[in-house]
Scaffold this active site. Structure first.
Site, PDB file in Angstrom:
ATOM      1  N   GLU A  19     -22.119  -3.049 -14.517  1.00 44.99           N
ATOM      2  CA  GLU A  19     -23.192  -1.966 -14.965  1.00 44.99           C
ATOM      3  C   GLU A  19     -24.426  -2.952 -14.659  1.00 44.99           C
ATOM      4  O   GLU A  19     -24.440  -3.818 -15.259  1.00 44.99           O
ATOM      5  CB  GLU A  19     -23.202  -1.660 -16.228  1.00 44.99           C
ATOM      6  CG  GLU A  19     -24.266  -0.540 -16.520  1.00 44.99           C
ATOM      7  CD  GLU A  19     -25.160  -0.824 -17.783  1.00 44.99           C
ATOM      8  OE1 GLU A  19     -26.036  -1.418 -17.686  1.00 44.99           O
ATOM      9  OE2 GLU A  19     -24.671  -0.332 -18.885  1.00 44.99           O
TER      10      GLU A  19
ATOM     11  N   CYS B  36     -31.355  -1.225 -19.711  1.00 45.68           N
ATOM     12  CA  CYS B  36     -30.772  -0.574 -18.368  1.00 45.68           C
ATOM     13  C   CYS B  36     -31.092   0.865 -18.050  1.00 45.68           C
ATOM     14  O   CYS B  36     -31.396   1.223 -16.859  1.00 45.68           O
ATOM     15  CB  CYS B  36     -29.345  -0.964 -18.334  1.00 45.68           C
ATOM     16  SG  CYS B  36     -28.249  -0.229 -19.151  1.00 45.68           S
TER      17      CYS B  36
END
Length: 508
Positions: free
Chosen positions: A244, A278
């Site tokens: 990720e 994020c």
């Protein structure tokens, strides 16, 4: 800080500072290559017994850990705040709140996701009547490299399904925020996880690089540049790797949106955790008819935010930047935008005094020539761009190497869903943002340069397993129709059967 005592496993150490004050909290070992190899070897020896314990026993351990977190909530939040500089609420909602929910979720659902699956055998005459099974076996030792922005959620959080699946786990936390992971190690030990099944490898980038070469699977959360290095190392080691990585998550505000809700969300989802998320709103596209009104509302919201070192619940809204070099990146992106014609309506400067702070910042007159609209800023900034219509907004949203998350804001929910389906991102929310991360049964992963694989849902635990297919024949003749010796008659019978099964029906 409610203390965490790091084990003295290495002569070399790393200092851990409070980003809000600059205070040195403690030091932790910097593990060398030999120490790390020994750690993985212990994990490998411990794994078979943990797998043999079964889903029920592993679930009991995870539920005990959930209760431990509830009983020690203030201590957990205190440790997170001290090493990350985030607010009490950011730590409570995400690092504590997510993890306490995830422990229960995986304890309950691991078996359902990993139970043997029966596969139909009617579609081929060679396997008719046979028993076909898909089995999910633990992959062995899982390595997790976690980031500094959410030292529990995106570090230990990825370890929970790996443990629930029956793996041993070695977690390498960020050298900036290792104390939360050490606290989780203490928690699991007290709650009955066998020795060496879960271990924390404190260290720097060299420690993480060494880890990849010894484990059976890697999960990495962090920057795109480092993610590419992890992926190359995993390829050399011939192990699965899940990433990720970065995001430049767009927010599209349509002219018919509920502007109050959209403006409140824009302020929160761009500034929570000081923008170090994020899936933070990193850029905003607003249809021209409501642009001025939306900007005014956002500016009002952001200008009221309180920033500083947390001193308990409700004390501040925006905390410090956790990673010192990130402060330089945020400052560089804002200065680059201003030099290219952007206007700062709120903030725009580094904080004064001790601590790593950057003011909550709103910019307008932005375009895609600016770093702040193209590169991941990862700080408390919100650039807002006027667009002619939603078509232009979608085009600009997709004009990015990233594709982690996005949001669309409109009262026309059906149109919002259609717009969402056209945005190139692994997750798109309509009239919401970020809260999808709490839907643990909904996959979350990135497209394009934002990563590989996903967390949550079935794939969030199956990625930590090896798939084994079983074919069991229970009743059969001495010789099947297709076996030696070949004869003209049996060949004709088999051909006729195939024509009967697959040669009927229209083909146009």
């Amino acid at each position: 800080m409610a203390g965490v005592i790091a084990p003295g496993r290495s002569a070399a150490t790393i200092g851990v500072e409070n980003p809000a004050t600059g205070e040195l909290i403690t030091t932790v070992p910097l593990l060398g290559a030999e120490e790390l190899r020994e750690m993985v070897a212990r994990a490998r020896r411990a794994q078979p017994a943990w797998e043999a314990a079964g889903f029920e026993e592993r679930g009991h351990v995870l539920r005990r850990a959930q209760k431990w977190m509830v009983d020690n909530a203030e201590r957990v939040i205190d440790v997170v705040c001290s090493e990350s500089g985030k607010t009490f609420e950011d730590a409570q909602i995400s690092d504590y709140g997510y993890t306490v929910a995830a422990l229960g979720f995986w304890a309950k659902n691991a078996l359902a996701y990993l139970a043997d699956e029966r596969v139909p055998s009617w579609n081929n005459p060679l396997i008719a009547g046979k028993k076909l099974i898909i089995r999910y076996a633990p992959i062995g030792v899982v390595g997790v490299i976690g980031p500094w922005n959410y030292p529990i959620t995106n570090s230990f959080g990825d370890c929970i399904p790996a443990l629930a699946a029956g793996n041993s786990v070695v977690l390498k936390p960020s050298e900036v925020t290792p104390l939360s992971s050490l606290l989780m190690e203490e928690m699991l030990r007290e709650c009955g996880v066998p020795e060496s099944v879960f271990q924390v490898a404190t260290g720097d980038g060299s420690t993480g690089a060494e880890l990849v070469g010894h484990v059976d699977c890697m999960m990495f959360t962090g920057s795109e540049a480092t993610g590419r290095k992890v992926l190359r190392a995993a390829a050399d080691a011939m192990i699965p790797c899940y990433l990720e990585l970065g995001g430049k998550d767009p927010m599209i505000v349509c002219a018919d949106a509920d502007l109050d809700r959209a403006a409140n969300a824009a302020a929160f989802y761009s500034m929570n955790n000081a923008g170090q998320v994020c899936i933070s709103v990193e850029r905003c596209y607003v249809e021209a008819p409501v642009y001025d009104q939306f900007v005014q509302k956002v500016v009002g919201n952001v200008s009221r935010l309180r920033q500083g070192g947390p001193s308990g619940a409700g004390s501040v809204d925006v905390g410090a930047l956790t990673f010192p070099p990130q402060l330089q990146i945020v400052d560089e992106h804002v200065r680059d935008a201003v030099e290219k014609g952007a206007r700062v309506l709120v903030g725009g400067h580094r904080g004064e005094g001790q601590g790593q702070f950057f003011e909550p910042t709103v910019l307008v007159d932005v375009d895609h020539s600016m770093k702040i609209m193209r590169e991941e800023t990862f700080g408390p900034t919100l650039p807002i761009m006027k667009v002619v219509d939603a078509e232009e907004a979608v085009r600009l949203a997709n004009d990015s190497p990233y594709g982690l998350q996005a949001s669309v804001w409109t009262r026309d929910v059906a149109n919002g869903e259609q717009l969402a389906r056209r945005v190139q991102a692994g997750v798109v929310c309509v009239n919401d943002a970020q809260v999808n991360y709490t839907a643990l049964n909904l996959p979350m992963g990135g497209w394009k340069a934002s990563g590989l694989g996903s967390r949550h849902g079935a794939n969030g635990i199956r990625k930590y397993t090896k798939t084994q297919s079983l074919l069991v024949t229970r009743f059969a003749p001495k010789r099947d129709l297709h076996m030696f010796p070949y004869t003209r008659l049996r060949t004709r019978v088999l051909g006729g059967l195939l024509r009967f099964l697959y040669g009927r029906g229209k083909r146009d």
